[in-house]
Design a protein around this motif. Structure first.
Motif, PDB file in Angstrom:
ATOM      1  N   VAL A  25       0.860  -1.183   0.000  1.00  0.00           N
ATOM      2  CA  VAL A  25       0.000   0.000   0.000  1.00  0.00           C
ATOM      3  C   VAL A  25       0.892   1.227   0.000  1.00  0.00           C
ATOM      4  O   VAL A  25       1.954   1.247   0.627  1.00  0.00           O
ATOM      5  N   TYR A  78       0.982   5.781  -0.555  1.00  0.00           N
ATOM      6  CA  TYR A  78       0.383   7.088  -0.816  1.00  0.00           C
ATOM      7  C   TYR A  78       1.506   8.119  -0.857  1.00  0.00           C
ATOM      8  O   TYR A  78       2.229   8.308   0.125  1.00  0.00           O
ATOM      9  N   ASP A  82      -2.801   1.979  -4.231  1.00  0.00           N
ATOM     10  CA  ASP A  82      -2.399   3.377  -4.074  1.00  0.00           C
ATOM     11  C   ASP A  82      -3.602   4.208  -3.620  1.00  0.00           C
ATOM     12  O   ASP A  82      -4.720   4.003  -4.082  1.00  0.00           O
ATOM     13  N   GLY A  83      -3.344   5.151  -2.714  1.00  0.00           N
ATOM     14  CA  GLY A  83      -4.428   5.951  -2.149  1.00  0.00           C
ATOM     15  C   GLY A  83      -4.778   7.202  -2.913  1.00  0.00           C
ATOM     16  O   GLY A  83      -5.399   8.109  -2.363  1.00  0.00           O
ATOM     17  N   SER A 124      -2.269   8.923  -5.104  1.00  0.00           N
ATOM     18  CA  SER A 124      -1.062   9.753  -5.014  1.00  0.00           C
ATOM     19  C   SER A 124      -1.031  10.833  -6.094  1.00  0.00           C
ATOM     20  O   SER A 124      -1.545  10.645  -7.199  1.00  0.00           O
ATOM     21  N   THR A 155      -5.636   2.556  -7.969  1.00  0.00           N
ATOM     22  CA  THR A 155      -5.342   3.864  -7.380  1.00  0.00           C
ATOM     23  C   THR A 155      -6.646   4.622  -7.199  1.00  0.00           C
ATOM     24  O   THR A 155      -7.368   4.888  -8.166  1.00  0.00           O
ATOM     25  N   PRO A 193      -8.882   7.059  -3.769  1.00  0.00           N
ATOM     26  CA  PRO A 193      -8.873   7.483  -2.372  1.00  0.00           C
ATOM     27  C   PRO A 193      -9.312   6.346  -1.447  1.00  0.00           C
ATOM     28  O   PRO A 193     -10.106   5.485  -1.835  1.00  0.00           O
ATOM     29  N   ASP A 194      -8.759   6.345  -0.243  1.00  0.00           N
ATOM     30  CA  ASP A 194      -9.142   5.340   0.743  1.00  0.00           C
ATOM     31  C   ASP A 194      -9.263   5.992   2.111  1.00  0.00           C
ATOM     32  O   ASP A 194      -9.085   7.199   2.253  1.00  0.00           O
ATOM     33  N   LYS A 195      -9.553   5.186   3.108  1.00  0.00           N
ATOM     34  CA  LYS A 195      -9.735   5.678   4.470  1.00  0.00           C
ATOM     35  C   LYS A 195      -8.481   5.510   5.317  1.00  0.00           C
ATOM     36  O   LYS A 195      -8.549   5.538   6.537  1.00  0.00           O
ATOM     37  N   ASP A 202      -7.390   0.495   5.639  1.00  0.00           N
ATOM     38  CA  ASP A 202      -8.431   0.341   4.626  1.00  0.00           C
ATOM     39  C   ASP A 202      -7.800  -0.138   3.319  1.00  0.00           C
ATOM     40  O   ASP A 202      -8.329  -1.031   2.645  1.00  0.00           O
ATOM     41  N   ALA A 203      -6.656   0.454   2.969  1.00  0.00           N
ATOM     42  CA  ALA A 203      -5.948   0.029   1.758  1.00  0.00           C
ATOM     43  C   ALA A 203      -5.492  -1.418   1.875  1.00  0.00           C
ATOM     44  O   ALA A 203      -5.581  -2.193   0.909  1.00  0.00           O
TER      45      ALA A 203
END
Length: 255
Positions: free
Chosen positions: A8, A10, A37-38, A40, A60, A62-64, A68-69
């Motif tokens: 994971v 970011y 990927d969160g 990036s 890729t 957004p995550d929490k 979460d990732a």
């Protein structure tokens, strides 16, 4: 035996290539490599895409947060065994996954773990701390013990049976997960006595005193969530073990 390795990341453009190369350079042939990927914005996504189909799954979005990732990666994994390697970190040598699989086959264990080293963030040749995990004995969590999460490989069936990372913990979700798997549900463990993971310094829980206090509070919550009762000294011994690691001598690498 297929092994799913999950990274994971970011905004990790400065270190993620080392991580990717250490996984893709493993000698073991049956690896499913999943990178989450969160979202990036620093060039990380473009760097990862350079590797094309050498990476089995890449997402890729957004995550929490970190865990979460990681849960996304677990949900995508199709391997018999799951391991994690974060974007700041790398495997010590090219035979790591091969040795882990050999230990699984030799012992039939639910999980295999090993030793790790913490290194200077900017010069990975400088070892700062050696995490010698040692053999597990039932009840060791009560004495502040835990294995290094990035050295911990568990069968996918364990995650299917006992769940993923809890998102209501910020820094202790890996501790809670291993406490749940090992201490509460008594999965079988095997210790691989070699250094397999190089971790750059800079973990969230150890960044400053405030974070260390919060981490200790979350460690206590981890026991409460599982309806477990630690000894009165358990949560004091856990950080003290990290001080001991500063003075331990590293076991020679196996390559």
């Amino acid at each position: 035996m297929k092994v799913s390795i999950i990274t994971v990341v970011y905004n990790g453009v400065s270190t993620v290539r080392d991580c990717l190369e250490s996984v893709l350079g493993q000698s073991y042939p049956d690896i499913e490599y999943i990178v989450v990927d969160g979202g990036s914005t620093d060039g990380t996504v473009e760097l990862i895409r350079e590797y094309g189909t050498r990476i089995s799954r890449f997402v890729t979005e957004p995550d929490k947060g970190l865990y979460d990732a990681m849960n996304k990666g677990i949900s995508m994994a199709t391997g018999d065994v799951i391991g994690f390697l974060n974007s700041d970190d790398l495997y010590r040598h090219t035979e790591v996954v091969k040795h882990v699989v050999e230990r699984f086959k030799q012992t039939g264990s639910d999980a295999v773990y090993s030793d790790m080293v913490y290194v200077d963030r900017y010069d990975i040749s400088k070892v700062k701390r050696y995490w010698k995990a040692g053999s597990y004995r039932p009840g060791d969590f009560l004495w502040g013990w835990m294995p290094g999460h990035l050295s911990f490989f568990a069968r996918k069936s364990v995650y299917d049976a006992y769940g993923h990372f809890r998102l209501d913990l910020r820094s202790a979700a890996d501790y809670e997960l291993m406490l749940r798997f090992i201490h509460k549900h008594n999965i079988s463990l095997s210790y691989l006595p070699e250094t397999t993971v190089i971790m750059r310094e800079g973990g969230v829980s150890n960044a400053n005193l405030k974070n260390r206090v919060r981490a200790n509070q979350e460690d206590r919550m981890a026991w409460e969530m599982n309806e477990l009762k630690p000894y009165f000294f358990t949560l004091t011994l856990k950080p003290l073990r990290k001080i001991v690691q500063l003075f331990q001598r590293e076991r020679p690498s196996v390559s």
